[in-house]
Design a protein around this motif. Structure first.
Motif, PDB file in Angstrom:
ATOM      1  N   ILE A  17       0.828  -1.203   0.000  1.00  0.00           N
ATOM      2  CA  ILE A  17       0.000   0.000   0.000  1.00  0.00           C
ATOM      3  C   ILE A  17       0.865   1.256   0.000  1.00  0.00           C
ATOM      4  O   ILE A  17       0.621   2.202  -0.758  1.00  0.00           O
ATOM      5  N   VAL A  18       1.904   1.262   0.843  1.00  0.00           N
ATOM      6  CA  VAL A  18       2.841   2.396   0.856  1.00  0.00           C
ATOM      7  C   VAL A  18       3.560   2.485  -0.484  1.00  0.00           C
ATOM      8  O   VAL A  18       3.769   3.581  -1.031  1.00  0.00           O
ATOM      9  N   GLY A  19       3.930   1.312  -1.033  1.00  0.00           N
ATOM     10  CA  GLY A  19       4.568   1.307  -2.345  1.00  0.00           C
ATOM     11  C   GLY A  19       3.663   1.905  -3.414  1.00  0.00           C
ATOM     12  O   GLY A  19       4.129   2.618  -4.307  1.00  0.00           O
ATOM     13  N   ALA A  20       2.361   1.632  -3.319  1.00  0.00           N
ATOM     14  CA  ALA A  20       1.412   2.205  -4.267  1.00  0.00           C
ATOM     15  C   ALA A  20       1.332   3.721  -4.126  1.00  0.00           C
ATOM     16  O   ALA A  20       1.243   4.445  -5.128  1.00  0.00           O
ATOM     17  N   LEU A  21       1.381   4.201  -2.896  1.00  0.00           N
ATOM     18  CA  LEU A  21       1.292   5.652  -2.671  1.00  0.00           C
ATOM     19  C   LEU A  21       2.499   6.396  -3.217  1.00  0.00           C
ATOM     20  O   LEU A  21       2.419   7.609  -3.491  1.00  0.00           O
ATOM     21  N   ILE A 121      -3.551  -2.095  -8.353  1.00  0.00           N
ATOM     22  CA  ILE A 121      -3.135  -3.488  -8.186  1.00  0.00           C
ATOM     23  C   ILE A 121      -2.396  -3.678  -6.871  1.00  0.00           C
ATOM     24  O   ILE A 121      -2.651  -4.629  -6.106  1.00  0.00           O
ATOM     25  N   LEU A 122      -1.467  -2.766  -6.552  1.00  0.00           N
ATOM     26  CA  LEU A 122      -0.713  -2.884  -5.301  1.00  0.00           C
ATOM     27  C   LEU A 122      -1.602  -2.616  -4.091  1.00  0.00           C
ATOM     28  O   LEU A 122      -1.424  -3.237  -3.034  1.00  0.00           O
ATOM     29  N   SER A 123      -2.564  -1.714  -4.231  1.00  0.00           N
ATOM     30  CA  SER A 123      -3.502  -1.469  -3.130  1.00  0.00           C
ATOM     31  C   SER A 123      -4.332  -2.716  -2.848  1.00  0.00           C
ATOM     32  O   SER A 123      -4.579  -3.067  -1.685  1.00  0.00           O
ATOM     33  N   MET A 124      -4.767  -3.392  -3.911  1.00  0.00           N
ATOM     34  CA  MET A 124      -5.501  -4.642  -3.736  1.00  0.00           C
ATOM     35  C   MET A 124      -4.640  -5.693  -3.063  1.00  0.00           C
ATOM     36  O   MET A 124      -5.122  -6.490  -2.243  1.00  0.00           O
ATOM     37  N   TYR A 125      -3.366  -5.726  -3.408  1.00  0.00           N
ATOM     38  CA  TYR A 125      -2.425  -6.676  -2.828  1.00  0.00           C
ATOM     39  C   TYR A 125      -2.480  -6.609  -1.302  1.00  0.00           C
ATOM     40  O   TYR A 125      -2.738  -7.594  -0.606  1.00  0.00           O
ATOM     41  N   VAL A 151     -11.219  -2.860  -7.344  1.00  0.00           N
ATOM     42  CA  VAL A 151     -11.848  -3.741  -8.330  1.00  0.00           C
ATOM     43  C   VAL A 151     -12.821  -2.947  -9.198  1.00  0.00           C
ATOM     44  O   VAL A 151     -12.852  -3.107 -10.435  1.00  0.00           O
ATOM     45  N   TYR A 152     -13.611  -2.090  -8.566  1.00  0.00           N
ATOM     46  CA  TYR A 152     -14.572  -1.277  -9.315  1.00  0.00           C
ATOM     47  C   TYR A 152     -13.855  -0.408 -10.355  1.00  0.00           C
ATOM     48  O   TYR A 152     -14.268  -0.344 -11.524  1.00  0.00           O
ATOM     49  N   LEU A 153     -12.780   0.246  -9.949  1.00  0.00           N
ATOM     50  CA  LEU A 153     -12.059   1.125 -10.873  1.00  0.00           C
ATOM     51  C   LEU A 153     -11.356   0.329 -11.966  1.00  0.00           C
ATOM     52  O   LEU A 153     -11.323   0.751 -13.129  1.00  0.00           O
ATOM     53  N   LEU A 154     -10.787  -0.823 -11.618  1.00  0.00           N
ATOM     54  CA  LEU A 154     -10.112  -1.648 -12.616  1.00  0.00           C
ATOM     55  C   LEU A 154     -11.092  -2.147 -13.669  1.00  0.00           C
ATOM     56  O   LEU A 154     -10.740  -2.284 -14.849  1.00  0.00           O
ATOM     57  N   LEU A 155     -12.318  -2.436 -13.255  1.00  0.00           N
ATOM     58  CA  LEU A 155     -13.336  -2.864 -14.208  1.00  0.00           C
ATOM     59  C   LEU A 155     -13.842  -1.695 -15.049  1.00  0.00           C
ATOM     60  O   LEU A 155     -13.975  -1.805 -16.270  1.00  0.00           O
ATOM     61  N   SER A 156     -14.129  -0.570 -14.415  1.00  0.00           N
ATOM     62  CA  SER A 156     -14.785   0.542 -15.105  1.00  0.00           C
ATOM     63  C   SER A 156     -13.846   1.303 -16.037  1.00  0.00           C
ATOM     64  O   SER A 156     -14.314   1.953 -16.977  1.00  0.00           O
ATOM     65  N   ILE A 157     -12.538   1.247 -15.804  1.00  0.00           N
ATOM     66  CA  ILE A 157     -11.593   1.996 -16.640  1.00  0.00           C
ATOM     67  C   ILE A 157     -10.949   1.103 -17.702  1.00  0.00           C
ATOM     68  O   ILE A 157     -10.821   1.492 -18.862  1.00  0.00           O
ATOM     69  N   TRP A 158     -10.527  -0.100 -17.308  1.00  0.00           N
ATOM     70  CA  TRP A 158      -9.780  -0.968 -18.224  1.00  0.00           C
ATOM     71  C   TRP A 158     -10.609  -2.133 -18.763  1.00  0.00           C
ATOM     72  O   TRP A 158     -10.067  -3.044 -19.380  1.00  0.00           O
ATOM     73  N   GLY A 159     -11.915  -2.125 -18.529  1.00  0.00           N
ATOM     74  CA  GLY A 159     -12.750  -3.232 -18.972  1.00  0.00           C
ATOM     75  C   GLY A 159     -13.142  -3.134 -20.425  1.00  0.00           C
ATOM     76  O   GLY A 159     -12.646  -2.292 -21.183  1.00  0.00           O
ATOM     77  N   GLY A 160     -14.063  -4.010 -20.839  1.00  0.00           N
ATOM     78  CA  GLY A 160     -14.520  -4.060 -22.217  1.00  0.00           C
ATOM     79  C   GLY A 160     -15.626  -3.070 -22.502  1.00  0.00           C
ATOM     80  O   GLY A 160     -15.786  -2.055 -21.804  1.00  0.00           O
ATOM     81  N   ILE A 254      -8.329 -14.945  -5.965  1.00  0.00           N
ATOM     82  CA  ILE A 254      -8.348 -14.474  -4.577  1.00  0.00           C
ATOM     83  C   ILE A 254      -9.737 -14.036  -4.129  1.00  0.00           C
ATOM     84  O   ILE A 254     -10.212 -14.429  -3.061  1.00  0.00           O
ATOM     85  N   LEU A 255     -10.406 -13.214  -4.936  1.00  0.00           N
ATOM     86  CA  LEU A 255     -11.642 -12.570  -4.484  1.00  0.00           C
ATOM     87  C   LEU A 255     -12.708 -13.593  -4.087  1.00  0.00           C
ATOM     88  O   LEU A 255     -13.370 -13.440  -3.050  1.00  0.00           O
ATOM     89  N   LEU A 256     -12.895 -14.633  -4.899  1.00  0.00           N
ATOM     90  CA  LEU A 256     -13.911 -15.629  -4.575  1.00  0.00           C
ATOM     91  C   LEU A 256     -13.574 -16.383  -3.292  1.00  0.00           C
ATOM     92  O   LEU A 256     -14.480 -16.830  -2.567  1.00  0.00           O
ATOM     93  N   LYS A 257     -12.287 -16.510  -2.998  1.00  0.00           N
ATOM     94  CA  LYS A 257     -11.873 -17.265  -1.807  1.00  0.00           C
ATOM     95  C   LYS A 257     -12.206 -16.519  -0.518  1.00  0.00           C
ATOM     96  O   LYS A 257     -12.296 -17.129   0.551  1.00  0.00           O
TER      97      LYS A 257
END
Length: 532
Positions: A17-21, A121-125, A151-160, A254-257
């Protein structure tokens, strides 16, 4: 440095998280190459820290929490930054580090807004490790919610093309259902004479059975959405249908688990008497998951949606294992989560790699591309064999353990067990049919000349081969020697099963049955069953 008291888990949560910042302050030429290597370095370092802490500080024989850290946050309501790991959370924490690091490497083709992408991605990590590590109910809710934003942003920006619809549906389902977690957390915290959000204290409270049933039902909805359980599953095919390959890996791996983990940790661990009432329902829901999703996957013509429904089907085995009341069934549920995390990540990565070359997801538009992409074809076949539970792969061992655990359970009548095993086996038969037919449509048959002439059907590159090889090593390793993973959580799984059996009067004085008891049950009367 006193390594014995070093905050290992807090470090592995905060480091990415710090690395992401820090990403906005890293100089880059604009192509994102520096950011990519930086994110990969952060992911690798964090995973190395996780492995070192596990190797040096984790005791397989100890079923209780280890690597415990607790710091006061809001002492007036006993709210602390409290983290720890036992056999239930440690393998999933390691899985998170492993899949997340590979997801960073899988993100190499991303060129749109690379700073924001790798920040998320790193924040999700760090956020996903926190979900499995925190030992405070309110803190668990906060990390559960915060993890949804990337997840919401990754879907809404880089999705199909339908990314906004998929992202909105995802956030409505998951955020809306998680309100049950918040309500349940406060209800349990304020129940009785003491106010606490601590997991251990909550598990020790003596809740009335009516209260347990209400909270259990609410948690089942919240965690059933994330697992997902039919009919709360419809967000998943849409999300997978629009996501990019690295996001696929994080969702499936990961998310489903998180849903399965929470069902075991909270529903079974905190509310054992209610679990005794709901366990047959979990088994039935698991069977529905397996059959319904397998049939739906068989009918899908979109490659992403086909694999998405396959994931839903395989997660049904987790529900059956949780409801089995046996050590081997619970162990099988855990192994299935780990196994599916690896297999699901591999298949969705290959979906992304195939789409990058063909620029289509429709099976009707493919065909005969195996001659152009022989390495990719080999990887597809191997990972598909793992998904259909070929002996020698982790999926076979996990599903077999669930079958044996449920079949030998003395909590159910012989009729209920036989019908359950037969119906679940239908899904096992359907899986190779739709996976092998999928391979045939993509790689065999008449070649689509228009596709081969208009697209650059190059074979797999070294980066892609390396990612699949990293995933296949543990998949095959667990298939031949499952103890390499089961020994991590056996003590904790046995402790949870003993607590669940203690909540059923007819099972309280009987140890978890050995596998041979299934065959004995066909001839001899069993103890009074909780489901006929």
């Amino acid at each position: 440095m006193d390594l014995a008291n070093f905050p290992w888990l807090t470090t592995t949560i905060l480091f990415p998280i710090v690395g992401a910042l820090l990403i906005p302050f890293i100089p880059d030429k604009g192509d994102g190459k520096t950011i990519k290597w930086y994110a990969l370095t952060i992911g690798l370092i964090d995973f190395i820290i996780l492995v070192y802490a596990f190797y040096t500080r984790y005791d397989f024989a100890n079923p209780d929490l280890q690597l415990v850290e607790s710091y006061p946050w809001v002492p007036q309501i006993d709210l602390n930054w409290s983290v720890g790991a036992d056999g239930l959370s440690m393998p999933l924490i390691l899985l998170t580090g492993f899949i997340s690091t590979l997801a960073v490497l899988a993100s190499w083709p991303v060129t749109l807004k690379p700073r924001l992408f790798y920040f998320l991605i790193l924040s999700m990590y760090g956020g996903q490790i926190a979900v499995f590590a925190v030992q405070d109910m309110l803190l668990f809710f906060l990390t559960w919610e915060l993890e949804l934003i990337p997840v919401y942003l990754l879907l809404s920006i880089w999705g199909g093309k339908k990314r906004q619809y998929a992202a909105t549906k995802f956030i409505l389902y998951t955020a809306g259902s998680s309100l049950f977690i918040l309500v349940g957390a406060f209800a349990m915290a304020f129940y009785g004479d003491t106010i606490t959000f601590d997991f251990t204290a909550l598990a020790a409270k003596n809740y009335a059975i009516g209260f347990q049933l209400l909270v259990y039902a609410g948690f089942l909805v919240a965690y059933g959405v994330k697992l997902p359980i039919v009919p709360l599953h419809t967000w998943l095919p849409d999300a997978h249908g629009e996501a990019t390959a690295p996001v696929h890996m994080l969702l499936a791996g990961i998310l489903l688990k998180m849903g399965g983990y929470a069902l075991i940790r909270m529903n079974a661990g905190f509310l054992p008497e209610a679990h005794a009432q709901f366990a047959p329902v979990l088994v039935i829901l698991g069977i529905i998951n397996i059959i319904y999703a397998a049939l739906t996957s068989f009918a899908q013509r979109n490659l992403k949606r086909k694999i998405a429904y396959s994931s839903i089907s395989h997660m049904g085995f987790v529900l059956i294992g949780i409801g089995s009341f046996t050590d081997i069934g619970m162990s099988g549920a855990m192994l299935q989560m780990i196994s599916h995390g690896l297999i699901g990540a591999s298949l969705f990565f290959l979906v992304g790699a195939t789409y990058d070359r063909t620029h289509t997801l429709m099976l009707d538009e493919m065909g005969g591309v195996g001659k152009h992409m022989k390495k990719l074809f080999a990887m597809w076949v191997t990972c598909s064999m793992a998904s259909l539970a070929l002996p020698g792969m982790s999926g076979f061992v996990a599903e077999l353990m669930v079958f044996v655990g449920f079949a030998t359970s003395d909590a159910y009548s012989v009729t209920f067990r036989l019908v359950g095993v037969i119906l679940a086996a239908v899904g096992v038969v359907l899986t190779p049919i739709y996976l092998l037919s999928m391979l045939r449509e993509i790689f065999y048959g008449p070649e689509n000349k228009e596709l081969s002439e208009s697209q650059n059907l190059v074979d797999a590159e070294p980066r892609e081969i390396y990612i699949i090889a990293c995933l296949l090593v543990p998949i095959i390793g667990m298939g031949f020697y499952p103890k390499i993973v089961t020994q991590i959580y056996d003590a904790t799984a046995g402790k949870i099963t003993d607590r669940l059996r203690g909540a059923v009067p007819s099972l309280a004085d009987h140890p978890s049955p050995a596998p041979g008891s299934f065959f004995e049950g066909l001839e001899l009367a069993q103890a009074p069953a909780i489901a006929d």
